[in-house]
Design an enzyme around this catalytic site. Structure first.
Site, PDB file in Angstrom:
ATOM      1  N   ALA A   1       1.028  -1.313  -0.064  1.00  0.00           N
ATOM      2  CA  ALA A   1       0.105  -0.050   0.254  1.00  0.00           C
ATOM      3  C   ALA A   1       0.853   1.079  -0.392  1.00  0.00           C
ATOM      4  CB  ALA A   1      -0.839   0.587   1.156  1.00  0.00           C
TER       5      ALA A   1
ATOM      6  N   ASN B   1      -2.523  -5.498 -18.129  1.00  0.00           N
ATOM      7  CA  ASN B   1      -2.599  -4.144 -18.281  1.00  0.00           C
ATOM      8  C   ASN B   1      -3.566  -3.730 -17.971  1.00  0.00           C
ATOM      9  OD1 ASN B   1      -1.773  -1.285 -19.570  1.00  0.00           O
ATOM     10  ND2 ASN B   1      -0.472  -2.075 -20.987  1.00  0.00           N
ATOM     11  N   PHE B   2      -3.599  -2.369 -17.033  1.00  0.00           N
ATOM     12  CA  PHE B   2      -4.987  -2.422 -16.994  1.00  0.00           C
ATOM     13  C   PHE B   2      -5.821  -1.152 -17.201  1.00  0.00           C
ATOM     14  CE2 PHE B   2      -4.323  -4.729 -12.981  1.00  0.00           C
ATOM     15  CZ  PHE B   2      -5.517  -5.651 -12.608  1.00  0.00           C
TER      16      PHE B   2
ATOM     17  N   HIS C   1       9.281   1.767 -22.141  1.00  0.00           N
ATOM     18  CA  HIS C   1       9.585   1.758 -21.053  1.00  0.00           C
ATOM     19  C   HIS C   1      10.931   2.732 -20.092  1.00  0.00           C
ATOM     20  CE1 HIS C   1       6.600  -1.037 -21.393  1.00  0.00           C
ATOM     21  NE2 HIS C   1       5.930  -0.558 -20.574  1.00  0.00           N
TER      22      HIS C   1
ATOM     23  N   LYS D   1      12.640  -0.116 -15.626  1.00  0.00           N
ATOM     24  CA  LYS D   1      12.276  -1.491 -15.457  1.00  0.00           C
ATOM     25  C   LYS D   1      13.189  -2.669 -15.905  1.00  0.00           C
ATOM     26  CE  LYS D   1       8.649  -3.107 -18.494  1.00  0.00           C
ATOM     27  NZ  LYS D   1       8.020  -3.649 -17.488  1.00  0.00           N
TER      28      LYS D   1
END
Lengths: 264, 264, 264, 264
Positions: free
Chosen positions: B9, B124-125, B152, B156
């Site tokens: 979180a 991938n959202f 990217h 990464k």
């Protein structure tokens, strides 16, 4: 008038050169050579009769027509030999073939000096491509993280392209060498990160529908700068070829490389 | 209200998820877990106090808060373990981490069925990325020569990206397998032609200034078709994450992959 | 064999069509018409002798050769007239010219029905362009903020291009109409924000070195999705033209528009 | 140490500037001004306590803290006034707001000379954007047909962007003026061909998901050259802002414009 012969006059680039030479008022086509001869050089070029019959013997054509310049866009495997023949006969080669080794270039340079004859090679005769390479060098001073993507038709044999390699070489001169990407990066499929050249990465795309294209991408904090050249037609090279035929008359003996060295 | 806990979180993605969950009227943040705990989960997210204090013990948090869903965007090395803990406790994992092996996915599927709990993973959202993948499959039917370039940020670690691999996998389903490029093409520098996947080529660019970008390029006679997705902000993933938290409530036990399978 | 005549057979598109018809085993070139006649239709097309001499009288050619199909890529100012002549003689027109008005299209539709003859018009015969338009409609459902940039050679007379207008029309069908951009945005130079079509914006670039290119760009929270088609050669249209010549044989009387309506 | 105050310190750009000034070893934040005051300037910037409390009175803050430089990225409607106050108090303004009129600039120049105080304005502080503008001028000498496409988020009010206008102005200096496109070209929808500036065309795209992007495209025979800058984060401007704060100390009294004039 500058007297020009074209080697490989029936190929796609060669016939475009024949057409360009015919159209320029300061150049005169005096000879044409290819593997198969006999026809008028203008027939393939689609520019009407030129009065120049294609020969199959380069050296005989040179002796007969006494040219100032030979233009050659043929294969890497033969161009070293044809350039050597030209230089020994005091004819100035303008070469558009990429793929000569550094050693071959050094030999042409020596041969040129020995015979008091200039020789010119460019990886790319398109003015836009030359501008791209110059700009890339300028940008690399301020944004040293750079990758090159070149995209060509899928009949191209060599990867990376000659233009991409020359671009990387030129950037190397002005950029502090460093490996790019994360130090722990891993290729889950081999080759994903492309070819490495002095820490830079070069990627070669080959697809039908492309002709000759290149992107040079610079990355910095929160920003990227991209320079892209698209060449979709062989005619894009002709202003550069014509310029080289004229400028080579005033060059020093030995080898000169790349169009930006003869641009004003 | 769907009760949600966020693992990781305090990370960059995790805190963006905390913010998104807080803002949605059908979701309720009930727990937050990370390596270091003690602060309010909203502090890192910049969305004000949430009343949820970050814990360092996932299983304890689950037992205490009895959540419906766990969202996890942490590292491949830990996410298999956290997902397993969640499933065994009948909490539905929504996973945004790429890099799980096929075997690990099969194990999560089996574990989910055993515990009558659905599990969802997406490479991938971002809705635009999902559209890109669907379109690429459609185009590949008509234009079977294709290459992928993904770009990217240079922190990464893996290349190619998870999204690029999923795209290639999906194209493979609809495209007759064939090797692309000229049969005699040669790499003068190793890796220039990129990674090979079923005859397609994938290229991974890593530069500062990029976030997450991908191009899928199709070549045909005299033409090219390019689909490009640019994601410049983690917020682009949040509508997809929120959707997954809701849709997973109605999914069958076991593993479901990729956003397009839960979109209307 | 389907008997085909080409109107405008000596133009750039017309001669490419002559070549494509000659190469297809199910099509037979039976006639060719242009402003100047007398030569073999294959001479301009560079595909060798066809035995078909270019005529200057369309109606006479139709009566003489009794063709099934007429292909016409000439100017908007003449194509309505030639299509009408064809239909009245029960010859099916395949039209690649954009710029006919809605009223002219309605008249061709009525004339076709009256004469029990189908008529086909497409704004773009390139398969990649058709895919771009279909994809754009799919994307607009999820990402309703969209702008179109089309880029063409600087000899093009109309702006926006026919393809751009058809794309915008198709998107309009699936997208809730809304004005894009900030409600208080101001053009400091008139025209900067491009043409408006149902709240979308269309931009037309005209430069030498371009052929026919289009980008459709969708914007969403933190992301953009771009679909780009590049057509660099008239040959990219030929598979679509050949397909239309075959499919029109089975179409209903009256007008059918756009390639996607005849693709499988 | 150069003493800096930030006007508009609680805005998005202002707080990013506060953070950048705090991090630079040669700059010292001595004051911060905004419409609402009272909090520590570092709170908004997310860089921790700075000890500088935001004031609402620019002139009082100047008199109290005796700064060398004022950085201002506020609105065009207020920046002329704040810059005037700064100059009259012998504080050097570094201005990142575009949209000042030529007359306002002339007045700031005069005021600066009168008060023996330099003033600096740049349309774009990103190094990549400055390189793009320099390159564009270089390219325009050889490829005089050029169009500009700038793409920004859809909350931007002015079109074209300040950067696009400065780019066009700079190109105008080196390019022989001529109208581009076909002389008979027609807009079927008004505005399609964009804004005209000295014969060049400028197109402004506004979509969510964009930040600040620009393409300058040059067209020539069979080729195009494209220079593109993408700025996705306000941090991309900070190296330029910090440089300007240092360089302005050595500038002549009166107005200096654009980053390339102070780069080495």
């Amino acid at each position: 008038m500058i007297k020009v012969i074209v080697n490989g006059a029936c190929g796609r680039m060669g016939s475009t050169v024949v057409d360009a030479v015919m159209k320029d008022s300061e150049l005169k086509l005096v000879g044409a050579v290819d593997i198969v001869g006999g026809m008028d050089a203008g027939d393939k070029a689609g520019c009407g009769k030129t009065g120049v019959i294609v020969s199959t013997d380069l050296e005989a054509t040179i002796k007969e027509t006494n040219p100032d310049v030979m233009v050659d866009f043929t294969q890497p495997s033969v161009v070293f030999n044809t350039a050597s023949i030209a230089i020994k006969n005091h004819v100035r080669p303008v070469i558009g073939t990429t793929g000569l080794t550094d050693e071959q270039k050094a030999q042409l340079d020596a041969l040129g000096k020995e015979n008091n004859t200039p020789c010119f090679i460019a990886a790319n005769f398109a003015i836009g491509a030359v501008l791209m390479m110059k700009m890339a060098c300028e940008a690399a001073k301020y944004m040293p993280d750079v990758e090159i993507i070149e995209l060509h038709h899928d009949n191209k044999l060599d990867a990376p392209s000659g233009t991409a390699l020359v671009t990387a070489e030129m950037i190397k001169q002005v950029r502090e060498s460093h490996k790019q990407g994360h130090e722990n990066e891993k290729e889950k499929l081999a080759g994903a990160r492309g070819a490495e050249y002095d820490g830079m990465r070069i990627h070669s795309v080959r697809l039908p529908g492309y002709v000759a294209h290149q992107e040079v991408i610079f990355g910095g904090l929160g920003q990227t700068l991209t320079i892209r050249h698209d060449s979709i037609d062989r005619t894009s090279f002709m202003p550069g070829v014509v310029l080289a035929c004229k400028k080579i008359m005033g060059l020093n003996a030995g080898l000169t490389c790349n169009l930006d060295n003869i641009m004003d």
